[in-house]
Design a protein around this motif. Structure first.
Motif, PDB file in Angstrom:
ATOM      1  N   TYR A  60       0.724  -1.100   0.023  1.00  0.00           N
ATOM      2  CA  TYR A  60       0.051  -0.033  -0.063  1.00  0.00           C
ATOM      3  C   TYR A  60       0.745   1.202  -0.191  1.00  0.00           C
ATOM      4  O   TYR A  60       1.944   1.073   0.534  1.00  0.00           O
ATOM      5  N   GLU A  61       0.275   2.194  -0.518  1.00  0.00           N
ATOM      6  CA  GLU A  61       0.962   3.622  -0.613  1.00  0.00           C
ATOM      7  C   GLU A  61      -0.154   4.674  -0.267  1.00  0.00           C
ATOM      8  O   GLU A  61      -1.260   4.446  -0.671  1.00  0.00           O
ATOM      9  N   GLY A  62       0.255   5.540   0.571  1.00  0.00           N
ATOM     10  CA  GLY A  62      -0.667   6.422   0.838  1.00  0.00           C
ATOM     11  C   GLY A  62      -0.180   7.706   1.702  1.00  0.00           C
ATOM     12  O   GLY A  62       1.079   8.015   2.141  1.00  0.00           O
ATOM     13  N   THR A  63      -1.065   8.511   2.196  1.00  0.00           N
ATOM     14  CA  THR A  63      -0.814   9.944   3.021  1.00  0.00           C
ATOM     15  C   THR A  63      -1.647   9.824   4.179  1.00  0.00           C
ATOM     16  O   THR A  63      -2.912   9.554   3.949  1.00  0.00           O
ATOM     17  N   PHE A  64      -1.123   9.914   5.272  1.00  0.00           N
ATOM     18  CA  PHE A  64      -2.054  10.122   6.583  1.00  0.00           C
ATOM     19  C   PHE A  64      -1.727  11.219   7.263  1.00  0.00           C
ATOM     20  O   PHE A  64      -0.528  11.980   7.212  1.00  0.00           O
ATOM     21  N   VAL A  65      -2.675  11.769   8.118  1.00  0.00           N
ATOM     22  CA  VAL A  65      -2.657  12.903   8.921  1.00  0.00           C
ATOM     23  C   VAL A  65      -2.528  12.202  10.473  1.00  0.00           C
ATOM     24  O   VAL A  65      -3.397  11.252  11.034  1.00  0.00           O
TER      25      VAL A  65
END
Length: 327
Positions: free
Chosen positions: A44-49
């Motif tokens: 998986y690839e992603g951006t999180f806060v």
């Protein structure tokens, strides 16, 4: 000398591949089992806060696992202090551009880059938590089902995990105080699941000329722990899971490290000989869900740190004793 890599990159929860048998709703048990496997095994690839205390951080993550290379992961900060962490199965590389330093050390555990509290063992009928399946939400464009984790007492925090049922992936995590208020949370804002991840996705981008590299051999530097140190009053549900002793960059004297866990929350106890009596101190601090308390014990400084209520770290700190003569 550079700091150790993961004193706290972001306080991450344990993401272990072992299946769990949890107290409460059987459907919640099954979904949590799928989530633990998904976080470890999916690409998986992603951006999180990540929101903790007064800080809001945005992080980018790429993760994969295969039979040849094992588990690999790269975590990059997009806001705040620049930093980059690359995990190549058994090696952890931490890059700190502000201090122009690179720290390479063996990976101590299966800790991953997602700042979420995940059960690391099974729970029986005497579990300090109750697990319950609740409503559906939509996070990062994907539906997810909420698992509520409620403590049976006020010695630990509650949690809400939102899990995509199709993939099993964790999309959102909230930590709750005893009044149900959110005190720490992480949430994906975007995520996708590629069939393969190219090797160059794990190549550092923050390294440059003039960086100093430090290699930490934790096994070589470990010392025999002092068996005289005890936690006389361990909170219900917690158990001593490890005791180590090693030199630390910030202290000329070795530090004994005791870890207490209830299977979800973890508390660390650090014990070191003070360089002088003037260095001994008493006090508490807090950052979001993290509480720390320092107390002296003879010529030694005891510091207790954990994502638990203040009463829990205080109970532990006040009960650390040394049995026998000499320290």
């Amino acid at each position: 000398m550079a700091r150790y890599c993961l004193v706290r990159l972001i306080l991450v929860g344990s993401l272990l591949v072992a299946p769990v048998a949890l107290a409460g709703d059987h459907r919640a048990d099954l979904l949590l089992e799928r989530m633990i496997k998904a976080v470890e095994n999916l690409s998986y690839e992603g951006t999180f806060v990540y929101i903790h205390g007064q800080k809001t951080e945005t992080m980018q993550i790429v993760h994969t696992r295969d039979e040849q290379r094992g588990q690999r992961e790269r975590l990059v900060s997009l806001t705040g202090e620049p930093r980059e962490i690359i995990r190549d199965d058994n090696i952890l590389t931490c890059i700190w551009p502000a201090s122009r330093s690179v720290v390479i050390e063996p990976r101590r555990s299966r800790l991953g880059g997602l700042p979420a509290a995940i059960p690391d063992r099974g729970f029986g009928p005497d579990s300090p938590y109750v697990f319950r399946l609740e409503d559906e939400q939509r996070i990062a464009g994907l539906p997810c089902r909420t698992v509520q984790i409620e403590p049976r007492d006020d010695l630990r925090y509650g949690h809400r995990l939102c899990i995509n049922e199709e993939s099993g992936m964790l999309l959102k995590s909230e930590m709750l105080d005893d009044e149900g208020r959110v005190i720490e949370q992480f949430m994906f804002t975007s995520i996708h699941f590629p069939s393969t991840v190219a090797d160059d996705k794990f190549t550092p981008v923050m390294k440059g000329e003039g960086f100093s590299t430090y290699r930490v051999d934790i096994h070589h530097s470990e010392l025999p722990p002092d068996p005289g140190w005890k936690v006389n009053e361990i909170p219900d549900g917690f158990h001593l899971t490890s005791v180590t002793k090693r030199p630390m960059a910030a202290n000329q004297n070795p530090v004994q490290h005791m870890v207490l866990s209830d299977g979800l929350a973890t508390v660390s106890v650090f014990i070191s000989l003070a360089e002088s009596l003037d260095d001994l101190y008493v006090g508490t601090t807090r950052s979001g869900a993290l509480h720390a308390m320092a107390v002296p014990s003879g010529d030694y400084q005891v510091t207790v740190v954990g994502e638990v209520p203040e009463a829990t770290v205080r109970m532990i700190a006040d009960s650390v004793i040394h049995e026998g003569n000499g320290q």
